[in-house]
Write a protein that holds these residues in place. Structure first.
Motif, short mmCIF file in Angstrom:
data_model
loop_
_atom_site.label_atom_id
_atom_site.label_comp_id
_atom_site.label_asym_id
_atom_site.label_seq_id
_atom_site.Cartn_x
_atom_site.Cartn_y
_atom_site.Cartn_z
N ASP A 49 -37.96 32.58 -31.21
CA ASP A 49 -38.38 33.97 -30.99
C ASP A 49 -39.89 34.15 -31.05
O ASP A 49 -40.47 34.81 -30.20
N VAL A 80 -47.87 29.48 -18.60
CA VAL A 80 -49.10 30.27 -18.53
C VAL A 80 -49.86 30.00 -17.23
O VAL A 80 -50.27 30.92 -16.52
N LEU A 140 -42.10 44.42 -24.07
CA LEU A 140 -43.44 43.92 -24.38
C LEU A 140 -44.03 43.20 -23.16
O LEU A 140 -45.21 43.37 -22.81
N LEU A 153 -47.46 44.22 -21.16
CA LEU A 153 -48.62 43.33 -21.14
C LEU A 153 -48.82 42.64 -19.79
O LEU A 153 -49.94 42.49 -19.32
N LEU A 154 -47.73 42.20 -19.17
CA LEU A 154 -47.86 41.41 -17.94
C LEU A 154 -47.84 42.28 -16.68
O LEU A 154 -48.61 42.07 -15.76
N GLN A 177 -38.56 42.18 -26.34
CA GLN A 177 -39.40 41.19 -25.66
C GLN A 177 -39.62 41.59 -24.20
O GLN A 177 -40.72 41.43 -23.66
N PHE A 184 -45.17 25.47 -22.69
CA PHE A 184 -45.99 26.68 -22.91
C PHE A 184 -47.06 26.84 -21.83
O PHE A 184 -47.15 27.87 -21.16
N ARG A 192 -42.03 31.89 -30.48
CA ARG A 192 -42.62 31.18 -29.35
C ARG A 192 -42.62 32.09 -28.12
O ARG A 192 -43.61 32.16 -27.39
N ILE A 193 -41.50 32.79 -27.90
CA ILE A 193 -41.43 33.68 -26.74
C ILE A 193 -42.46 34.81 -26.87
O ILE A 193 -43.17 35.12 -25.92
N ILE A 194 -42.55 35.40 -28.07
CA ILE A 194 -43.54 36.48 -28.28
C ILE A 194 -44.94 35.94 -28.02
O ILE A 194 -45.77 36.59 -27.37
N LEU A 195 -45.19 34.71 -28.50
CA LEU A 195 -46.52 34.11 -28.31
C LEU A 195 -46.81 33.89 -26.82
O LEU A 195 -47.91 34.20 -26.34
N ILE A 196 -45.82 33.37 -26.09
CA ILE A 196 -46.02 33.19 -24.64
C ILE A 196 -46.32 34.53 -23.98
O ILE A 196 -47.24 34.64 -23.17
N ILE A 197 -45.56 35.56 -24.35
CA ILE A 197 -45.76 36.88 -23.73
C ILE A 197 -47.18 37.38 -24.02
O ILE A 197 -47.87 37.90 -23.13
N LEU A 198 -47.64 37.18 -25.27
CA LEU A 198 -48.99 37.63 -25.63
C LEU A 198 -50.05 36.88 -24.82
O LEU A 198 -50.99 37.48 -24.29
N VAL A 199 -49.88 35.56 -24.69
CA VAL A 199 -50.86 34.77 -23.95
C VAL A 199 -50.82 35.13 -22.46
O VAL A 199 -51.85 35.26 -21.79
N LEU A 200 -49.60 35.33 -21.92
CA LEU A 200 -49.47 35.76 -20.52
C LEU A 200 -50.18 37.08 -20.29
O LEU A 200 -50.93 37.25 -19.33
#
Lengths: 108, 227
Positions: free
Chosen positions: A2, B71, B43, B47-48, B40, B67, A4-12
Motif C-alpha cells: 500500500d 514513472v 489521489l 495528482l496525475l 488511491q 517503480f 509503495r502504491i501511494i509513493l508511486i502516485i506521489l512521484v507520478l
C-alpha cells in the motif's frame, strides 16, 4: 504494498507537475524565436492526430483494421464530419457516442 | 466580472466533463478491479490528472512493473504536456508563479485546446482559466471515485457508446487545433508516423515522437511551400 502504491502516485504526481509547470514558468521570461513559435504551433494538432488515428484504425489484433466490424472507424465518419463543421466538443461527443450506441444495437 | 469569467469557464468545461465522466467511471472500475482503493484512485486523479497516463499507470503497476519503469513510462507518455506548457508561457507572462502553478496542474489535452481556443478571441483571464481547469478536474476526480465505489452496479457502459467518448473527443480536439490546411497536413503526417511507430512496437513513445517529427516537417515544408 500500500505504501509503495501511494509513493508511486506521489512521484507520478510530482514529476508530471514538473513537466506541466516548468516550461510555462521558465520560457515566459524570454521571447521565443519565430521558428520555435511556429514549431510549437504545430504541436497540438500533431499530438491529437498521433493519439486518435491509431485508435480509429486498430482492431482485430491489427494496427490497421479496415473492416465493417471496426466500429471505431465507422463511428468516426459522422464524428469527423460534425467536428470539422462545428469544431464543437459537445456536438462531436454526442455524434460519436450516439453512432457507436446505434452500431452496437444493429451490428452486434 | 468575477462571476462572468467564472461562469464562462464552467460553461466551456461542460463538454469536457461530458467526455471525462464516462472515461472516469471506466477508469474507476478498472483500477478498482486491479486492486486499487477508492482513496488511491482519487489521489491519483488529483495528482496525475491524465486519462491515458492513469490507465497505463494502473496497467503497469498491477502487472508488477518496477517503480522507475512506471514513472518514466508515464513521463514519456505525458511528455506532450511539456510542449503544451511551453506554448502556455506566452499566456502566463503577467501572472504570479503560484497562479501559473495552479493553472498548470489542470493542464490536459482538453483544457489546453479549449483554453487556447478561447484566448484567440479573449484576453487570458486567470478566473476563466482556473474555473475551466478546476471544473474539468473535479468532474474527473469524482467520476473516477464513483467508478471505484459503484463500479459493480453500473451496467455495461460500452452498450451506451461510451467507449467512443475518448476517440470522439480527440477528433473534436483535432479539428479545434487544425487552424489551416497546413496544420491538417501536419496532423495527417503525425497520425501516419504514430501508426508506423505503433506497428514497430513503440507504443509508449509513439505520440511524442510523431509530434516532434510532424511539427518539424511542418516547419520545414512551410519554408518551401509559399502561401
Amino acid at each position: 504494498m500500500d505504501t509503495r502504491i501511494i509513493l508511486i502516485i506521489l512521484v507520478l504526481g510530482g514529476t508530471n507537475f514538473i513537466i506541466r509547470f516548468l516550461p510555462a514558468v521558465f520560457l515566459n521570461k524570454f521571447t521565443l524565436p519565430k521558428v520555435v513559435e511556429e514549431w510549437l504551433s504545430y504541436v497540438p494538432v500533431a499530438t491529437m492526430a498521433a493519439i486518435v488515428m491509431p485508435e480509429l484504425l486498430k482492431g482485430g489484433g491489427q494496427t490497421v483494421y479496415l473492416s465493417w466490424s471496426n466500429l471505431n472507424l465507422l463511428s468516426a465518419v459522422p464524428t469527423i464530419l460534425v467536428a470539422a463543421k462545428t469544431k464543437s466538443l459537445g456536438f462531436s461527443l454526442a455524434t460519436g457516442m450516439g453512432t457507436m450506441a446505434l452500431l452496437r444495437i444493429f451490428i452486434q | 466580472m468575477f462571476a462572468y469569467q467564472f461562469k464562462t469557464g464552467m460553461k466551456k468545461a461542460l463538454p469536457i466533463g461530458m467526455g471525462y465522466f464516462p472515461l472516469g467511471l471506466a477508469f474507476g472500475v478498472i483500477a478498482e478491479n486491479a486492486g486499487f482503493t477508492p482513496l488511491q484512485i482519487g489521489l491519483m486523479s488529483v495528482l496525475l490528472f491524465s486519462g491515458s497516463g492513469q490507465f497505463i499507470a494502473v496497467a503497469l503497476i498491477s502487472a508488477g512493473a518496477g517503480f522507475w519503469t512506471v514513472v518514466f513510462t508515464i513521463l514519456l507518455v505525458n511528455s506532450r504536456y511539456a510542449l503544451f506548457s511551453a506554448t502556455l508561457s506566452q499566456y502566463v507572462k503577467k501572472m504570479p508563479s503560484w497562479l501559473t502553478a495552479l493553472i498548470c496542474q489542470g493542464l490536459t489535452d482538453e483544457t489546453f485546446v479549449v483554453s487556447t481556443a478561447h484566448f484567440r478571441e479573449n484576453k487570458p483571464d486567470p478566473r476563466f482559466w482556473l474555473s475551466l481547469n478546476i471544473t474539468s478536474h473535479i468532474v474527473w476526480i469524482s467520476s473516477t471515485i464513483l467508478g471505484a465505489v459503484a463500479g459493480n452496479f453500473i451496467p455495461n457502459l460500452d452498450s451506451l457508446g461510451l467507449n467512443f467518448a475518448l476517440p470522439a473527443m480527440f477528433i473534436a480536439l483535432f479539428f479545434m487545433t487544425a487552424a489551416n490546411v497546413k496544420a491538417v497536413c501536419c496532423g495527417i503526417i503525425a497520425g501516419v508516423i504514430s501508426l508506423v511507430l505503433i506497428h514497430w512496437g513503440l507504443s509508449d513513445a509513439n505520440v511524442i515522437l510523431a509530434t516532434i517529427l510532424a511539427a518539424t516537417a511542418g516547419v520545414v515544408f512551410n519554408k518551401w511551400i509559399p502561401g
